[in-house]
Design a protein around this motif. Structure first.
Motif, PDB file in Angstrom:
ATOM      1  N   ALA A  44       0.898  -1.342   0.388  1.00  0.00           N
ATOM      2  CA  ALA A  44       0.028   0.614   0.494  1.00  0.00           C
ATOM      3  C   ALA A  44       0.722   1.111  -0.144  1.00  0.00           C
ATOM      4  N   MET A  45       2.051   0.627  -0.312  1.00  0.00           N
ATOM      5  CA  MET A  45       2.932   1.910  -0.002  1.00  0.00           C
ATOM      6  C   MET A  45       3.123   3.106  -1.854  1.00  0.00           C
ATOM      7  N   VAL A  46       2.710   4.288  -1.599  1.00  0.00           N
ATOM      8  CA  VAL A  46       2.699   5.385  -2.651  1.00  0.00           C
ATOM      9  C   VAL A  46       3.677   5.378  -2.896  1.00  0.00           C
ATOM     10  N   ALA A 355       5.969  -6.820   0.243  1.00  0.00           N
ATOM     11  CA  ALA A 355       5.434  -5.178  -0.581  1.00  0.00           C
ATOM     12  C   ALA A 355       6.459  -4.967  -1.512  1.00  0.00           C
ATOM     13  N   LYS A 356       5.220  -4.965  -2.692  1.00  0.00           N
ATOM     14  CA  LYS A 356       6.056  -4.898  -4.284  1.00  0.00           C
ATOM     15  C   LYS A 356       5.112  -3.287  -4.793  1.00  0.00           C
ATOM     16  N   LEU A 357       6.401  -2.572  -4.927  1.00  0.00           N
ATOM     17  CA  LEU A 357       6.690  -1.408  -5.129  1.00  0.00           C
ATOM     18  C   LEU A 357       6.300  -0.976  -6.835  1.00  0.00           C
ATOM     19  N   GLU A 358       5.594  -0.209  -7.483  1.00  0.00           N
ATOM     20  CA  GLU A 358       5.455   0.385  -8.539  1.00  0.00           C
ATOM     21  C   GLU A 358       5.490   1.355  -8.577  1.00  0.00           C
ATOM     22  N   PRO A 359       7.137   2.165  -9.808  1.00  0.00           N
ATOM     23  CA  PRO A 359       7.440   3.524 -10.087  1.00  0.00           C
ATOM     24  C   PRO A 359       6.289   3.781 -10.480  1.00  0.00           C
TER      25      PRO A 359
END
Length: 421
Positions: A44-46, A355-359
């Motif tokens: 959920a990190m953005v 966590a899977k964070l998208e650019p």
């Protein structure tokens, strides 16, 4: 080459990136509220902040301050092109503040790597200081004082570019460097002199210095691990030898157990991440094929030369990806990027990807990652000078976002019921 005089190399010190314009900053959310984020990283990190550094070159290293004092854990530093920048990630709300901006003189090479230097109370400033050690392509190491905003020391000795700089909590005032000349060097920062030369060989691709200070791990281009010993006598002020070469019996190969996690490609990153089983040092290694392994390594006094594997991960989408990973000081979380710009955070205790964070738009190789010890910030660098800072949204903004999504869904449903009119 023109010699750099102490405390005379100009460094820009600014309060806010918006005031100086040395780095362009894009903020994803205009409103800022009191945050109560989760205590661990999640998907959920953005992207909360995007910084474009003005050198327009890849950022080769980003690192939070984890020196022993721990008074400035809000600071993180980057190096890329001919610039080194120190940021404040805590006192500007959703933004990051530029604290120090150093530009290396034209014609004297580029900046290649960095590490936060352990001062151990050696600063002359009454309120203390922080120092960043930066390697150069000319083979020098520059020590930048955050308080003075200036280069205060210059370490000269390597014949080729410096690729890694490391410090140890147990050895304040000392730095360890690795160069493409096939040597690692131990330095006394205050004296600006080399204490020892470790003939590690040209195949050594990465190093990390143990918190105990008695040894360092070297990763090689073939995927092997070596343990090099740092003699304690060098810390006793002995002056009979300006340089002491250390080779032969001063290192041993670490026999890796657990075939699934063995590195078969170049190890481009090694970090220490807290304590493992039986009080052993936990070492995290990464190879260019995206393989991450966590090991419990023997101490210098341990006759057993085996390292025991405690976890292994394969970062998706990594093909010949030179991406520096990071781990929290307690060894709880590991962050690493891939060739497509994504960042993955792993729970080192259980092995799960949390966590899977998208650019944001960019889909280029992640050159390096950093994760704060409070687990609130994850930083990745990619492209030509881009820095992405991931955080959780405050509860108030999450509620507004969900309300907006609900309204949009209701409008779409109503439009469908009216036949698209």
């Amino acid at each position: 080459m023109v010699a750099v005089k102490k405390r005379e190399t100009p460094v820009e010190a600014v309060e806010s990136p918006a005031k100086r314009g040395k780095a362009s900053v894009t903020e994803g959310m205009a409103a800022e509220a009191v945050e109560a984020p989760p205590s661990s990283p999640t998907s959920a990190m953005v992207v909360r902040t995007v910084v474009r550094e003005s050198h327009n070159e890849p950022i080769t290293r980003v690192l939070f301050n984890r020196t022993k004092a721990g008074n400035s854990s809000n600071l993180f530093a980057t190096v890329g092109g001919n610039q080194c920048t120190v940021y404040d990630s805590r006192h500007f709300g959703a933004f990051v503040g530029m604290v120090v901006h150093y530009v290396h003189p034209e014609g004297e090479g580029e900046l290649t790597c960095l590490a936060w230097s352990e001062l151990g109370g050696q600063s002359a400033h009454p309120k203390g200081d922080e120092e960043v050690a930066v390697g150069t392509s000319a083979g020098d190491v520059l020590v930048i004082s955050v308080v003075e905003a200036a280069v205060t020391k210059k370490l000269v000795g390597h014949a080729k570019p410096v690729t890694h700089v490391a410090s140890s909590a147990a050895r304040p005032g000392r730095l360890l460097t690795l160069s493409r000349d096939g040597t690692a060097r131990l330095w006394s920062v205050s004296e600006e002199r080399c204490l020892a030369v470790f003939e590690v060989g040209a195949a050594t691709s990465s190093i990390a210095w143990s918190p105990s200070g008695g040894w360092f791990v070297a990763g090689t281009s073939s995927g092997a691990l070596q343990q090099w010993f740092v003699p304690e006598s060098l810390e006793e002020g002995q002056q009979e030898a300006y340089v002491k070469k250390v080779a032969g019996e001063s290192f041993r190969k670490l026999q890796q157990e657990g075939g699934a996690g063995l590195h078969r490609e170049e190890i481009d990153c090694v970090v220490f991440a807290g304590r493992g089983f039986a009080g052993r040092q936990r070492v995290v290694t990464k190879s260019v094929d995206g393989r991450i392994s966590a090991w419990d390594a023997p101490d210098a006094s341990d006759a057993n030369d085996q390292v025991t594997q405690r976890g292994s991960w394969k970062v998706p989408g990594s093909i010949k990806c030179y991406s520096r990973l990071d781990a929290t000081s307690d060894g709880a979380y590991i962050a690493c990027g891939n060739s497509g710009g994504q960042v993955f955070v792993y729970d080192a205790r259980g092995g799960d990807c949390v966590a899977k964070l998208e650019p944001h738009r960019l889909r280029q190789e992640v050159t390096c990652c950093a994760i704060s010890d409070d687990h609130q910030d994850v930083i990745s660098t990619l492209g030509d000078g881009y820095l992405f800072r991931y955080r959780h949204l405050p509860p108030e903004l999450v509620a507004k976002k969900l309300e907006k999504e609900r309204e949009e869904a209701e409008q779409a449903e109503a439009k469908g019921n009216n036949g698209g009119e």
